[in-house]
Write a protein that holds these residues in place. Structure first.
Motif, mmCIF file in Angstrom:
data_model
loop_
_atom_site.group_PDB
_atom_site.id
_atom_site.type_symbol
_atom_site.label_atom_id
_atom_site.label_comp_id
_atom_site.label_asym_id
_atom_site.label_seq_id
_atom_site.Cartn_x
_atom_site.Cartn_y
_atom_site.Cartn_z
ATOM 1 N N ARG A 135 0.810 -1.223 0.000
ATOM 2 C CA ARG A 135 0.000 0.000 0.000
ATOM 3 C C ARG A 135 0.840 1.268 0.000
ATOM 4 N N SER A 136 2.142 1.138 0.162
ATOM 5 C CA SER A 136 2.994 2.305 0.366
ATOM 6 C C SER A 136 3.511 2.865 -0.953
ATOM 7 N N ALA A 137 4.232 3.977 -0.860
ATOM 8 C CA ALA A 137 4.811 4.638 -2.026
ATOM 9 C C ALA A 137 6.225 5.080 -1.693
ATOM 10 N N PHE A 138 7.159 4.795 -2.587
ATOM 11 C CA PHE A 138 8.530 5.254 -2.400
ATOM 12 C C PHE A 138 9.266 5.177 -3.734
ATOM 13 N N ARG A 139 10.442 5.754 -3.767
ATOM 14 C CA ARG A 139 11.255 5.759 -4.991
ATOM 15 C C ARG A 139 12.136 4.524 -5.013
ATOM 16 N N LEU A 140 12.042 3.788 -6.117
ATOM 17 C CA LEU A 140 12.860 2.592 -6.286
ATOM 18 C C LEU A 140 14.235 2.915 -6.849
ATOM 19 N N TYR A 141 14.300 3.965 -7.644
ATOM 20 C CA TYR A 141 15.568 4.293 -8.284
ATOM 21 C C TYR A 141 15.570 5.766 -8.659
ATOM 22 N N ASN A 142 16.620 6.473 -8.255
ATOM 23 C CA ASN A 142 16.791 7.879 -8.624
ATOM 24 C C ASN A 142 18.072 7.997 -9.441
ATOM 25 N N GLY A 143 17.894 7.897 -10.759
ATOM 26 C CA GLY A 143 19.062 7.873 -11.622
ATOM 27 C C GLY A 143 19.885 9.141 -11.588
ATOM 28 N N PHE A 144 19.259 10.249 -11.230
ATOM 29 C CA PHE A 144 19.993 11.506 -11.166
ATOM 30 C C PHE A 144 21.157 11.398 -10.185
ATOM 31 N N TYR A 145 20.939 10.662 -9.096
ATOM 32 C CA TYR A 145 21.993 10.453 -8.105
ATOM 33 C C TYR A 145 22.628 9.067 -8.202
ATOM 34 N N GLU A 146 21.868 8.101 -8.713
ATOM 35 C CA GLU A 146 22.316 6.705 -8.644
ATOM 36 C C GLU A 146 22.814 6.160 -9.976
ATOM 37 N N GLY A 147 23.121 7.053 -10.941
ATOM 38 C CA GLY A 147 23.879 6.578 -12.080
ATOM 39 C C GLY A 147 23.349 6.812 -13.470
ATOM 40 N N ASN A 148 22.044 7.102 -13.632
ATOM 41 C CA ASN A 148 21.490 7.314 -14.967
ATOM 42 C C ASN A 148 20.507 8.472 -14.908
ATOM 43 N N ALA A 149 20.981 9.651 -15.264
ATOM 44 C CA ALA A 149 20.225 10.872 -15.014
ATOM 45 C C ALA A 149 18.900 10.934 -15.756
ATOM 46 N N TYR A 150 18.729 10.124 -16.801
ATOM 47 C CA TYR A 150 17.483 10.179 -17.573
ATOM 48 C C TYR A 150 16.367 9.355 -16.954
ATOM 49 N N LEU A 151 16.646 8.619 -15.878
ATOM 50 C CA LEU A 151 15.697 7.618 -15.395
ATOM 51 C C LEU A 151 15.394 7.761 -13.910
ATOM 52 N N ALA A 152 14.118 7.658 -13.560
ATOM 53 C CA ALA A 152 13.684 7.506 -12.170
ATOM 54 C C ALA A 152 12.528 6.513 -12.168
ATOM 55 N N VAL A 153 12.422 5.756 -11.087
ATOM 56 C CA VAL A 153 11.376 4.737 -10.979
ATOM 57 C C VAL A 153 10.739 4.831 -9.599
ATOM 58 N N ASP A 154 9.418 4.927 -9.576
ATOM 59 C CA ASP A 154 8.665 5.022 -8.328
ATOM 60 C C ASP A 154 7.719 3.836 -8.197
ATOM 61 N N LEU A 155 7.333 3.580 -6.955
ATOM 62 C CA LEU A 155 6.334 2.557 -6.667
ATOM 63 C C LEU A 155 5.187 3.217 -5.917
ATOM 64 N N TYR A 156 3.988 3.071 -6.453
ATOM 65 C CA TYR A 156 2.766 3.549 -5.797
ATOM 66 C C TYR A 156 1.847 2.347 -5.599
ATOM 67 N N ALA A 157 1.883 1.792 -4.387
ATOM 68 C CA ALA A 157 1.131 0.575 -4.078
ATOM 69 C C ALA A 157 1.615 -0.538 -5.022
ATOM 70 N N ARG A 158 0.756 -1.007 -5.927
ATOM 71 C CA ARG A 158 1.144 -2.058 -6.881
ATOM 72 C C ARG A 158 1.362 -1.509 -8.292
ATOM 73 N N THR A 159 1.541 -0.192 -8.384
ATOM 74 C CA THR A 159 1.774 0.448 -9.682
ATOM 75 C C THR A 159 3.221 0.904 -9.788
ATOM 76 N N LEU A 160 3.877 0.494 -10.861
ATOM 77 C CA LEU A 160 5.242 0.925 -11.155
ATOM 78 C C LEU A 160 5.171 2.166 -12.037
ATOM 79 N N MET A 161 5.904 3.205 -11.646
ATOM 80 C CA MET A 161 5.949 4.449 -12.412
ATOM 81 C C MET A 161 7.374 4.649 -12.928
ATOM 82 N N ILE A 162 7.535 4.610 -14.244
ATOM 83 C CA ILE A 162 8.840 4.823 -14.865
ATOM 84 C C ILE A 162 8.872 6.238 -15.449
ATOM 85 N N HIS A 163 9.853 7.024 -15.035
ATOM 86 C CA HIS A 163 10.044 8.381 -15.543
ATOM 87 C C HIS A 163 11.225 8.381 -16.510
ATOM 88 N N ASP A 164 10.961 8.753 -17.748
ATOM 89 C CA ASP A 164 12.009 8.865 -18.765
ATOM 90 C C ASP A 164 12.248 10.341 -19.045
#
Length: 335
Positions: A29-58
């Motif tokens: 049921r929770s929400a958090f960031r799975l990957y922050n490429g800006f800091y963790e290696g790939n500036a074009y990419l971020a990935v979030d989790l909202y409950a059971r929904t995966l959000m990919i930011h390109d």
């Protein structure tokens, strides 16, 4: 066969996913960031989790040329998180508005709510380019829940009202949500319904920050806590916001609305504003004796990156903050 850069990306996603393993809960049921490429290696990419929904930011300049890597990212998380029900891709620099708002690329529909620290927040993950709940202010929502009992709150630039809802969950006596966009208020009202909070239409002001706060000053309406969470840059017919240049002006607009001993909470997310420079600006505001910095509130490490997962230093040093989203709690003294 994967090329070297794709293989490196998947290895990075694996290690950052493992580092966040303590954030998962059984009911998803929770929400958090799975990957922050800006800091963790790939500036074009971020990935979030909202409950059971995966959000990919390109964030790539040419989303079409990035399709293969995004497909690999999608497959990776589907395999690692088999309980996902939906995946949404937001291509933030795409020409088409519907691509910037987000497209469902598997499963669906997206989740409509998440739970955080015992509070439900309504979602509309396809409403605009953003996701309707900012994950970098999770610690601030917890602070509001724990420190606002009995208070009168004004939440300016309220967006979908999550900060105000957190204060209500903590026993705030009254929360006024101010935003220019009525659709954001509608989502805030859904959050209220999810939590059993009463809805008073007069507590939702749809209007421009500048004339509304001027009216409140003229009417001498006071609050125990005012939240100032403006966008980085925006312009309306009645005024402009530029967090790189004029935070002081915005603070001075709302400081008269805070009762003696009350709080003024300021969020500044200007990426290119160094933390030390911002602190000097706040110290200048403190010189007249009517404002005092009480505390800084950090951004959660899943959003900022963990010490062992950070690969890229920030473009501008945010110290003493841990991220370019700089959150301060100021104590106000009146004449």
């Amino acid at each position: 066969m994967l090329d070297k850069s794709s293989e490196q990306l998947l290895n990075t996603l694996s290690s950052t996913l493992e580092r966040r393993s303590d954030l998962y809960e059984t009911n998803h049921r929770s929400a958090f960031r799975l990957y922050n490429g800006f800091y963790e290696g790939n500036a074009y990419l971020a990935v979030d989790l909202y409950a059971r929904t995966l959000m990919i930011h390109d964030y790539s300049d040419s989303p079409v040329s990035n399709d293969q890597k995004i497909a690999g990212v999608h497959t990776f998380y589907q395999e690692k998180l088999p309980w996902l029900n939906c995946t949404v891709l937001k291509q933030h620099k795409a020409e088409a508005g519907e691509m910037r708002r987000g497209q469902i690329i598997s499963g669906g529909p997206p989740d409509r709510k998440v739970q955080e620290n015992g509070v439900w927040y309504a979602l509309d993950l396809l409403l605009h380019q953003d996701t309707s709940l900012y994950l970098d202010t999770r610690n601030l929502r917890l602070w509001l829940k724990e420190n606002c009992s009995g208070m009168r709150i004004l939440n300016t630039f309220a967006y979908t009202g999550s900060l105000g809802a957190a204060a209500l969950a903590g026993g705030a006596n009254k929360v006024v949500q101010l935003d220019l966009n009525r659709s954001y208020h509608n989502l805030a009202k859904t959050t209220y319904t999810l939590n059993g909070f009463p809805i008073d239409k007069s507590d939702f002001i749809t209007g421009d920050f500048f004339p509304v706060t001027s009216r409140l000053r003229r009417e001498r309406i006071l609050f125990d806590c005012v939240i100032l969470d403006p966008p980085f840059f925006s312009t309306t017919a009645r005024g402009a916001v530029d967090l790189l240049e004029d935070t002081t002006r915005l603070i001075n607009k709302v400081r008269p609305l805070v009762d003696d001993g009350g709080y003024l909470i300021v969020i500044n997310n200007a990426l290119y504003l160094a933390g030390r420079v911002y602190m000097k600006e706040l110290e200048t505001l403190e010189e007249d004796g009517y404002l005092e910095l009480e505390r800084l509130i950090s951004v959660p490490p899943d959003f900022s990156g963990y010490p062992e997962t950070i690969a890229n230093p920030p473009l501008v040093d945010p110290y003493p903050f841990n991220h370019s989203t700089k959150i301060t709690v100021l104590r106000v003294k009146r004449k």
